[in-house]
Design a protein around this motif. Structure first.
Motif, PDB file in Angstrom:
ATOM      1  N   LEU A 194      44.015  -4.855  22.467  1.00  0.00           N
ATOM      2  CA  LEU A 194      43.512  -5.643  21.345  1.00  0.00           C
ATOM      3  C   LEU A 194      44.456  -6.786  20.987  1.00  0.00           C
ATOM      4  N   LEU A 195      45.738  -6.492  20.884  1.00  0.00           N
ATOM      5  CA  LEU A 195      46.674  -7.508  20.396  1.00  0.00           C
ATOM      6  C   LEU A 195      47.039  -8.526  21.469  1.00  0.00           C
ATOM      7  N   VAL A 196      47.183  -8.085  22.708  1.00  0.00           N
ATOM      8  CA  VAL A 196      47.503  -9.045  23.780  1.00  0.00           C
ATOM      9  C   VAL A 196      46.273  -9.910  24.086  1.00  0.00           C
ATOM     10  N   GLY A 197      45.149  -9.247  24.347  1.00  0.00           N
ATOM     11  CA  GLY A 197      43.931 -10.000  24.643  1.00  0.00           C
ATOM     12  C   GLY A 197      43.462 -10.814  23.456  1.00  0.00           C
ATOM     13  N   GLY A 198      43.505 -10.213  22.267  1.00  0.00           N
ATOM     14  CA  GLY A 198      43.081 -10.924  21.065  1.00  0.00           C
ATOM     15  C   GLY A 198      43.984 -12.089  20.731  1.00  0.00           C
ATOM     16  N   ALA A 227      42.157 -10.865   3.708  1.00  0.00           N
ATOM     17  CA  ALA A 227      40.974 -10.024   3.535  1.00  0.00           C
ATOM     18  C   ALA A 227      40.509  -9.461   4.874  1.00  0.00           C
ATOM     19  N   ALA A 228      40.532 -10.287   5.918  1.00  0.00           N
ATOM     20  CA  ALA A 228      40.164  -9.799   7.249  1.00  0.00           C
ATOM     21  C   ALA A 228      41.154  -8.736   7.706  1.00  0.00           C
ATOM     22  N   LEU A 229      42.431  -8.934   7.400  1.00  0.00           N
ATOM     23  CA  LEU A 229      43.454  -7.943   7.708  1.00  0.00           C
ATOM     24  C   LEU A 229      43.138  -6.622   7.011  1.00  0.00           C
ATOM     25  N   VAL A 230      42.692  -6.702   5.756  1.00  0.00           N
ATOM     26  CA  VAL A 230      42.348  -5.511   4.976  1.00  0.00           C
ATOM     27  C   VAL A 230      41.281  -4.691   5.697  1.00  0.00           C
ATOM     28  N   VAL A 231      40.255  -5.354   6.212  1.00  0.00           N
ATOM     29  CA  VAL A 231      39.182  -4.647   6.914  1.00  0.00           C
ATOM     30  C   VAL A 231      39.737  -3.914   8.126  1.00  0.00           C
ATOM     31  N   GLY A 232      40.569  -4.609   8.914  1.00  0.00           N
ATOM     32  CA  GLY A 232      41.116  -3.999  10.123  1.00  0.00           C
ATOM     33  C   GLY A 232      42.015  -2.823   9.844  1.00  0.00           C
ATOM     34  N   GLU A 233      42.890  -2.942   8.847  1.00  0.00           N
ATOM     35  CA  GLU A 233      43.839  -1.865   8.604  1.00  0.00           C
ATOM     36  C   GLU A 233      43.247  -0.717   7.803  1.00  0.00           C
ATOM     37  N   LEU A 254      42.599  -8.991  13.718  1.00  0.00           N
ATOM     38  CA  LEU A 254      43.430  -8.392  14.759  1.00  0.00           C
ATOM     39  C   LEU A 254      44.743  -7.863  14.195  1.00  0.00           C
ATOM     40  N   SER A 255      45.349  -8.631  13.290  1.00  0.00           N
ATOM     41  CA  SER A 255      46.597  -8.160  12.684  1.00  0.00           C
ATOM     42  C   SER A 255      46.342  -6.894  11.881  1.00  0.00           C
ATOM     43  N   GLY A 256      45.194  -6.832  11.197  1.00  0.00           N
ATOM     44  CA  GLY A 256      44.854  -5.620  10.456  1.00  0.00           C
ATOM     45  C   GLY A 256      44.675  -4.425  11.366  1.00  0.00           C
ATOM     46  N   LEU A 257      44.025  -4.630  12.518  1.00  0.00           N
ATOM     47  CA  LEU A 257      43.869  -3.544  13.480  1.00  0.00           C
ATOM     48  C   LEU A 257      45.230  -3.089  14.004  1.00  0.00           C
ATOM     49  N   GLY A 258      46.140  -4.045  14.198  1.00  0.00           N
ATOM     50  CA  GLY A 258      47.488  -3.679  14.633  1.00  0.00           C
ATOM     51  C   GLY A 258      48.203  -2.840  13.589  1.00  0.00           C
ATOM     52  N   PHE A 259      48.134  -3.268  12.328  1.00  0.00           N
ATOM     53  CA  PHE A 259      48.780  -2.511  11.263  1.00  0.00           C
ATOM     54  C   PHE A 259      48.075  -1.173  11.028  1.00  0.00           C
ATOM     55  N   GLY A 260      46.753  -1.140  11.258  1.00  0.00           N
ATOM     56  CA  GLY A 260      46.027   0.116  11.151  1.00  0.00           C
ATOM     57  C   GLY A 260      46.468   1.102  12.215  1.00  0.00           C
ATOM     58  N   ALA A 261      46.636   0.609  13.447  1.00  0.00           N
ATOM     59  CA  ALA A 261      47.131   1.456  14.526  1.00  0.00           C
ATOM     60  C   ALA A 261      48.532   1.963  14.211  1.00  0.00           C
TER      61      ALA A 261
END
Length: 307
Positions: A157-161, A239-245, A179-186
């Motif tokens: 996700l983070l490399v490709g994204g 806000a987008a980060l919030v959704v991901g994390e 993408l940053s939110g998904l990273g912080f969520g992971a």
């Protein structure tokens, strides 16, 4: 649970303040680069920030201070992730969006729209529903396959994204924030399932793929978040980060780690969770054109410029 709630709120405050300080540093660096290069320096052929300009943004004093707050927030958030259900801890931490919005008015000169304020108010209400419905957290053990999948998915996700965002240029702020939110969520999931913590075992810790998922999620998330702050609305990107994390850890916690709501209040928890995500999307949507122009169009921050 009280200690977990307090640490989650404190982590939210650190993250929210850190995001605004990082945005101040990123935008000041972008303006300086644009001034030196006639408006095109520091950008790629697709209109996004170059690696060099992102690196320069990361060494401004505002960005460094914001990063220190992020590290403090990480420590507090890690503790909260082990004391609370992930859907509760991550959603409380995601309330840093409120702090980001308020501070951006003072430090970035942003004027929020009424719909943005309404979305923020709805988000706060959803957090109350989650706090009321949350039961005890589940376990910390997960099958080793989940540890490996977490590392693989986070890396892809983070490399490709990250490469995708660079090609999207100025249109990639919301994607970068997600993408940053998904990273912080992971990162939050990795902290929750990390082996070798209780009891401490260094060899087991270093052999756990979740440890490296934490590093990839944290470092990669920080990078794409910096890119998002350089090219788009600080509130929209946050806000987008919030959704991901929030979505990723919440789903993992419920499906694989045994997180649950209080008896009979599952519907309230689901409602609060969905409302929180929708409200965060609303802030991203309504604020995406707020100070989202090119660096030279962003006004200076007089309060910090005098320092």
């Amino acid at each position: 649970m009280l200690i977990g709630l307090v640490t989650a709120v404190a982590a939210s405050a650190c993250y929210g303040t850190g995001s605004v300080l990082q945005a101040v540093g990123s935008r000041r660096s972008a303006r300086e680069e644009a001034a030196k290069g006639g408006g095109s320096a520091g950008t790629t052929a697709h209109g996004g920030p170059s690696l060099a300009s992102t690196a320069k943004a990361a060494v401004t004093w505002e960005f460094i201070l914001g990063t220190v707050l992020d590290f403090i927030g990480f420590g507090l958030g890690a503790l909260a992730a082990r004391l609370l259900p992930l859907f509760l801890s991550q959603t409380i931490i995601s309330a840093n969006l409120v702090i980001t919005a308020v501070l951006s008015i003072k430090l970035l000169g942003i004027r929020l729209k009424q719909l943005e304020w309404a979305s923020i108010g709805v988000l706060c209400s959803a957090l109350v529903l989650l706090a009321v419905s949350a039961g005890p957290e589940g376990g910390h053990h997960a099958a080793m396959a989940i540890h490996w999948w977490l590392l693989a998915i986070t890396t892809v996700l983070l490399v490709g994204g990250g490469l995708l965002v660079r090609r999207m240029g100025a249109n990639g702020a919301i994607v970068a924030g997600l993408l940053s939110g998904l990273g912080f969520g992971a990162l939050g999931v990795g902290v929750r399932i990390l082996n070798g913590i209780e009891p401490f075992d260094l060899a087991e810790l270093l052999a756990d793929p979740a440890l490296y998922a934490i590093l990839v999620g944290g470092i990669g998330g920080m990078y794409v978040h910096t890119v998002a702050l350089q090219i788009g609305s600080v509130n929209g990107a946050t806000a987008a980060l919030v959704v991901g994390e929030t979505v990723l850890p919440g789903a993992v916690g419920v499906m694989w780690l045994g997180d649950s709501s209080k008896a009979g209040l599952g519907w309230l928890g689901v409602t609060g969770f969905l409302i929180a995500v929708v409200a965060a999307v609303g802030v991203a949507y309504f604020g995406q054109d707020t100070h989202g122009g090119p660096p030279e169009a962003v006004p200076a921050e007089p309060e910090l410029a005098k320092s």
